[in-house]
Scaffold this motif. Structure first.
Motif, PDB file in Angstrom:
ATOM      1  N   ASN A 136      41.525  42.247  22.859  1.00 29.90           N
ATOM      2  CA  ASN A 136      40.724  43.454  22.650  1.00 29.90           C
ATOM      3  C   ASN A 136      41.447  44.731  23.102  1.00 29.90           C
ATOM      4  OD1 ASN A 136      38.364  42.001  21.682  1.00 29.90           O
ATOM      5  ND2 ASN A 136      38.116  41.321  23.794  1.00 29.90           N
ATOM      6  N   SER A 137      42.677  44.878  22.657  1.00 33.02           N
ATOM      7  CA  SER A 137      43.482  46.038  23.053  1.00 33.02           C
ATOM      8  C   SER A 137      43.369  47.177  22.049  1.00 33.02           C
ATOM      9  CB  SER A 137      44.955  45.645  23.186  1.00 33.02           C
ATOM     10  OG  SER A 137      45.141  44.707  24.207  1.00 33.02           O
ATOM     11  N   LYS A 138      43.439  48.387  22.570  1.00 34.05           N
ATOM     12  CA  LYS A 138      43.513  49.563  21.708  1.00 34.05           C
ATOM     13  C   LYS A 138      44.915  49.684  21.110  1.00 34.05           C
ATOM     14  CE  LYS A 138      43.181  54.622  21.887  1.00 34.05           C
ATOM     15  NZ  LYS A 138      42.949  55.797  22.773  1.00 34.05           N
ATOM     16  N   LYS A 139      45.911  49.348  21.922  1.00 31.86           N
ATOM     17  CA  LYS A 139      47.291  49.450  21.472  1.00 31.86           C
ATOM     18  C   LYS A 139      48.134  48.424  22.242  1.00 31.86           C
ATOM     19  CE  LYS A 139      48.710  53.620  20.715  1.00 31.86           C
ATOM     20  NZ  LYS A 139      49.242  54.999  20.902  1.00 31.86           N
ATOM     21  N   ILE A 140      49.079  47.802  21.527  1.00 30.85           N
ATOM     22  CA  ILE A 140      49.971  46.813  22.124  1.00 30.85           C
ATOM     23  C   ILE A 140      51.414  47.195  21.842  1.00 30.85           C
ATOM     24  CG2 ILE A 140      50.769  44.412  22.018  1.00 30.85           C
ATOM     25  CD1 ILE A 140      47.944  43.548  21.460  1.00 30.85           C
ATOM     26  N   LEU A 141      52.236  47.126  22.863  1.00 31.06           N
ATOM     27  CA  LEU A 141      53.678  47.354  22.737  1.00 31.06           C
ATOM     28  C   LEU A 141      54.395  46.053  23.066  1.00 31.06           C
ATOM     29  CD1 LEU A 141      56.294  49.080  22.524  1.00 31.06           C
ATOM     30  CD2 LEU A 141      55.937  49.692  24.937  1.00 31.06           C
ATOM     31  N   LYS A 142      55.236  45.596  22.147  1.00 30.45           N
ATOM     32  CA  LYS A 142      55.974  44.351  22.346  1.00 30.45           C
ATOM     33  C   LYS A 142      57.474  44.657  22.414  1.00 30.45           C
ATOM     34  CE  LYS A 142      54.573  40.846  19.845  1.00 30.45           C
ATOM     35  NZ  LYS A 142      54.209  40.068  18.631  1.00 30.45           N
ATOM     36  N   VAL A 143      58.124  44.119  23.445  1.00 33.77           N
ATOM     37  CA  VAL A 143      59.556  44.346  23.665  1.00 33.77           C
ATOM     38  C   VAL A 143      60.228  43.005  23.921  1.00 33.77           C
ATOM     39  CG1 VAL A 143      61.283  45.446  25.129  1.00 33.77           C
ATOM     40  CG2 VAL A 143      59.132  46.638  24.636  1.00 33.77           C
ATOM     41  N   ASP A 144      61.334  42.750  23.236  1.00 29.26           N
ATOM     42  CA  ASP A 144      62.094  41.518  23.449  1.00 29.26           C
ATOM     43  C   ASP A 144      63.366  41.817  24.229  1.00 29.26           C
ATOM     44  OD1 ASP A 144      60.243  40.162  21.985  1.00 29.26           O
ATOM     45  OD2 ASP A 144      61.689  39.184  20.669  1.00 29.26           O
ATOM     46  N   LEU A 145      63.729  40.889  25.108  1.00 32.52           N
ATOM     47  CA  LEU A 145      64.999  40.999  25.816  1.00 32.52           C
ATOM     48  C   LEU A 145      66.097  40.389  24.957  1.00 32.52           C
ATOM     49  CD1 LEU A 145      63.934  40.014  29.452  1.00 32.52           C
ATOM     50  CD2 LEU A 145      64.113  42.298  28.448  1.00 32.52           C
ATOM     51  N   VAL A 282      61.303  45.961  18.982  1.00 33.26           N
ATOM     52  CA  VAL A 282      60.319  46.775  19.699  1.00 33.26           C
ATOM     53  C   VAL A 282      59.233  47.156  18.701  1.00 33.26           C
ATOM     54  CG1 VAL A 282      59.918  48.894  20.984  1.00 33.26           C
ATOM     55  CG2 VAL A 282      62.060  47.648  21.293  1.00 33.26           C
ATOM     56  N   LYS A 283      58.002  46.733  18.954  1.00 33.72           N
ATOM     57  CA  LYS A 283      56.916  46.950  17.995  1.00 33.72           C
ATOM     58  C   LYS A 283      55.662  47.452  18.693  1.00 33.72           C
ATOM     59  CE  LYS A 283      58.474  43.258  14.892  1.00 33.72           C
ATOM     60  NZ  LYS A 283      58.111  41.960  14.246  1.00 33.72           N
ATOM     61  N   ARG A 290      47.157  43.938  12.598  1.00 36.47           N
ATOM     62  CA  ARG A 290      47.239  42.566  13.076  1.00 36.47           C
ATOM     63  C   ARG A 290      47.972  42.551  14.416  1.00 36.47           C
ATOM     64  NH1 ARG A 290      50.827  38.122  12.116  1.00 36.47           N
ATOM     65  NH2 ARG A 290      49.755  36.111  12.177  1.00 36.47           N
ATOM     66  N   GLN A 291      47.265  42.202  15.461  1.00 36.96           N
ATOM     67  CA  GLN A 291      47.840  42.178  16.798  1.00 36.96           C
ATOM     68  C   GLN A 291      48.048  40.735  17.238  1.00 36.96           C
ATOM     69  OE1 GLN A 291      44.837  44.428  18.958  1.00 36.96           O
ATOM     70  NE2 GLN A 291      46.059  46.296  18.819  1.00 36.96           N
ATOM     71  N   CYS A 292      49.308  40.366  17.466  1.00 39.23           N
ATOM     72  CA  CYS A 292      49.646  39.011  17.893  1.00 39.23           C
ATOM     73  C   CYS A 292      50.478  39.058  19.164  1.00 39.23           C
ATOM     74  CB  CYS A 292      50.443  38.283  16.812  1.00 39.23           C
ATOM     75  SG  CYS A 292      49.440  37.711  15.429  1.00 39.23           S
TER      76      CYS A 292
END
Length: 376
Positions: A136-145, A282-283, A290-292
């Motif tokens: 239930n997020s308003k916004k998600i930031l995804k970062v990979d190493l 980085v997304k 669609r938030q995964c």
């Protein structure tokens, strides 16, 4: 089991050891036990504790041959294709080496207390626990190493064991048992970003954490603990939610509060801890998209994607109506799986689904039980 201190002191005195030596040993023992780590003095002592031949351990760390090089290989190398292109090199340790690594994992590494934000390859944690942080997020930031294991060198692993309290020589030996060198062809086939950012490691020809060793995930988590602490401190100031599953960093904010950190701030923190950000992965996903997180949808509650559920139901339906052999031929999977292998593959997916959504898994299992899995 606590170390037999009195027995040790008595034996040391009989051997004529000085009081200074005994006092230093006692201090060493108390330091390790206070941190919850097993008392180990040397490679020979490790061999006794793990129940393996001392000469074999010496062979593994490159100190003694004893003919082992003609009988054993430390690792078996093979390539594993990635979904998004490219590959990762898997280094599978020999049976005996894997046993030693598991001993180190269970008896030493699992004694280290990781932070709550670390969700990957930790007992009682899973992809579900990781995704749950961000539902239930308003916004998600995804970062990979970038090249997570490859960026963790032999020297960094030595420092881990030293930080536990083990003496230098033993720490070096332990690090040799849980690191390995990639083949030169592996480093040569890196993309340009990886070649640039990991150039120092590539050129040094150092050992790194091997993909395939049971100790690598936990060691990576321990080395990334400083990164977790810094990002947790930032999250307490900006009120965002943070979790890490192996090399996947996820940040999110709710509808009511929180500010996501800028990418350059994350990059600076990541690089200060000896890691690198994969700029291609980085997304940002906002509410409505669609938030995964680690393969699970988190738009509302944590769940499996509809696409994934439909795929498994489709396999089940056609195995039931057409028969397994005909379905494998129709789905062009007959070269990849035989009937027994596909049974295990499909059942494994149902078990995974059951850990996320028991209702859906129950329906799948009902169909699965009606399939004819008999072998002609």
């Amino acid at each position: 089991m606590s170390f037999p201190l009195e027995q040790f002191i008595s034996a040391a005195k009989k051997e004529g050891k000085s009081q200074e030596y005994i006092d230093n040993c006692i201090k060493y023992i108390h330091h390790l036990e206070s941190k919850g780590f097993p008392v180990i003095f040397s490679l020979y002592h490790l061999a006794q504790e793990a129940g393996v031949e001392y000469s074999y351990l010496k062979f593994l760390i490159g100190e003694n041959d004893s003919g082992y090089q003609y009988k054993y290989k430390r690792y078996r190398y093979f390539k594993l294709q990635k979904k998004r292109g490219g590959y990762r090199e898997i280094m599978v340790p020999s049976k005996d080496l894997k046993y030693i690594q598991k001993w180190i994992l269970i008896n030493i590494l699992y004694s280290y207390q990781l932070s709550d934000s670390c969700k990957g390859f930790v007992p009682k944690q899973s992809t579900f626990n990781n995704a749950l942080v961000h539902e239930n997020s308003k916004k998600i930031l995804k970062v990979d190493l970038l090249k997570f294991y490859d960026s963790i060198t032999f020297d960094r692993v030595v420092r881990v064991f030293e930080s536990f309290g083990y003496i230098r020589n033993l720490s070096v030996s332990l690090a040799k048992l849980v690191t390995a060198k990639n083949r030169k062809t592996y480093w040569e086939e890196f993309d340009n970003e990886s070649k640039l950012k990991l150039s120092t490691i590539r050129n040094s020809d150092t050992a790194v954490l091997p993909q395939g060793a049971p100790t690598s995930p936990m060691l990576a988590n321990i080395i990334a603990a400083g990164l977790d602490r810094k990002l947790e401190q930032l999250s307490s100031k900006l009120y965002f939610r943070y979790s890490r599953y192996a090399d996947d960093l996820t940040f999110s904010i709710t509808q009511n509060e929180g500010v996501l950190p800028y990418e350059y701030i994350i990059t600076n923190i990541v690089e200060s801890e000896g890691f690198f950000v994969n700029s291609d992965k980085v997304k940002i996903r906002i509410k409505g998209q669609r938030q995964c997180v680690t393969g699970l949808t988190v738009t509302n509650d944590v769940n499996l994607s509809k696409k994934y559920r439909k795929e498994i139901f489709r396999h089940l339906y056609f195995c039931r109506t057409r028969g397994v052999d005909d379905h494998l031929r129709w789905a062009k999977k007959s070269e990849q799986y035989n009937k027994i292998q596909f049974h295990d593959w499909l059942y494994g997916h149902i078990c995974y689904i059951n850990s996320i959504n028991k209702e859906v898994a129950g329906k799948m299992l009902d169909i699965f039980k009606k399939i004819d899995w008999s072998i002609d």
